[in-house]
Write an enzyme that holds these catalytic residues in place. Structure first.
Site, mmCIF file in Angstrom:
data_model
loop_
_atom_site.group_PDB
_atom_site.id
_atom_site.type_symbol
_atom_site.label_atom_id
_atom_site.label_comp_id
_atom_site.label_asym_id
_atom_site.label_seq_id
_atom_site.Cartn_x
_atom_site.Cartn_y
_atom_site.Cartn_z
ATOM 1 N N ASP A 15 0.816 -1.194 -0.006
ATOM 2 C CA ASP A 15 0.122 0.185 0.052
ATOM 3 C C ASP A 15 1.022 1.299 -0.070
ATOM 4 O O ASP A 15 2.114 1.333 0.267
ATOM 5 C CB ASP A 15 -0.844 0.283 1.340
ATOM 6 C CG ASP A 15 -1.645 1.247 1.480
ATOM 7 O OD1 ASP A 15 -2.371 1.539 0.401
ATOM 8 O OD2 ASP A 15 -1.625 1.647 2.459
ATOM 9 N N ASP A 17 -0.115 5.084 0.925
ATOM 10 C CA ASP A 17 -0.658 6.325 2.055
ATOM 11 C C ASP A 17 -0.594 5.457 3.353
ATOM 12 O O ASP A 17 -1.408 4.525 3.546
ATOM 13 C CB ASP A 17 -1.714 6.940 1.777
ATOM 14 C CG ASP A 17 -1.626 7.591 0.228
ATOM 15 O OD1 ASP A 17 -0.650 8.506 0.161
ATOM 16 O OD2 ASP A 17 -2.523 7.571 -0.617
#
Length: 243
Positions: A15, A17
């Site tokens: 991922d 953020d």
């Protein structure tokens, strides 16, 4: 996730953020720029940070709801255009790469192929990764360019596995939120939950349900990945000798 399960990993999907970069200050800045242009009040960092994870369209809709507005399609589109422009103008001006991530990525680059799987649209994700100095290390960037692609849907992870030529069961999803873990579960990927992200208690609960491995530090992930590849090489050497 056990050490034996990590032994079978051929690639890693990160991922973005809250996992690789602490981008909440930049996301807040982009959102507030868009809101100011529309004559709407801005939000504090802690408030915006709690909304991060589902991409800019969901973020904008949440902001409008906080203002008591549903928001017409035209307004949402105008806010999104402003949000994207502000992000591309300053992808990581106020945020930073999480401590230990640069060393993790540099170490893994010699060990396992890596991709990014994020609910941020691909052009914005690539801009942030470039500003962070992480883009050259990634074999691919899979962003949610349509609503249907957004995690917890498995589509992006499935696409990443196809691109890398690995089975989903051998692609480790590393993230900080429930959507990451649920997407991994839906795609048939193992998952790891990082301790430094934005997900909080909701992610911890999802980790229990998905039997995800909890990662305390980037260094822990690097060491385990190196151990797993060393074990794979030993297995391959043993198989070669036997044959």
């Amino acid at each position: 996730m056990t050490k034996e399960e990590l032994h079978g990993i051929d690639a890693i999907a990160f991922d973005l953020d809250g996992t690789l970069v602490d981008s909440a200050p930049d996301i807040r800045q982009a959102l507030n720029c868009a809101l100011e242009e529309a004559g709407l009040a801005c939000f504090e960092l802690d408030t915006v940070r709690a909304w991060i994870g589902d991409g800019p369209d969901a973020l904008i809709l949440q902001a409008l709801r906080e203002h008591g507005l549903g928001g017409s399609e035209a307004l949402r589109g105008r806010l999104r255009k402003s949000f994207d422009a502000a992000t591309l103008a300053a992808p990581l001006k106020f945020g930073s790469v999480f401590e230990g991530i640069a060393a993790l990525v540099a170490g893994l680059r010699r060990t396992l192929p890596m991709v990014v799987v994020t609910n941020k649209p691909t052009p914005l994700a690539r801009a942030v990764l470039d500003a962070a100095g992480l883009l050259p290390a990634m074999a691919g960037v899979h962003g949610a360019d349509t609503a249907a692609q957004r995690k917890p849907a498995p589509l992006l992870l499935q696409a990443a596995a196809r691109q890398l030529g690995v089975e989903p069961a051998r692609l480790l999803m590393v993230g900080d939120g429930p959507a990451d873990l649920l997407a991994a579960q839906a795609a048939g990927c193992p998952a790891a939950l990082v301790a430094w992200g934005y997900g909080g208690h909701a992610a911890a609960n999802a980790a229990e349900a998905a039997c995800a491995w909890r990662v305390s530090t980037p260094q822990q992930l690097l060491l385990r990945a190196r151990e797993s590849r060393a074990a794979v090489r030993r297995d391959e050497e043993t198989a070669t000798r036997i044959s």
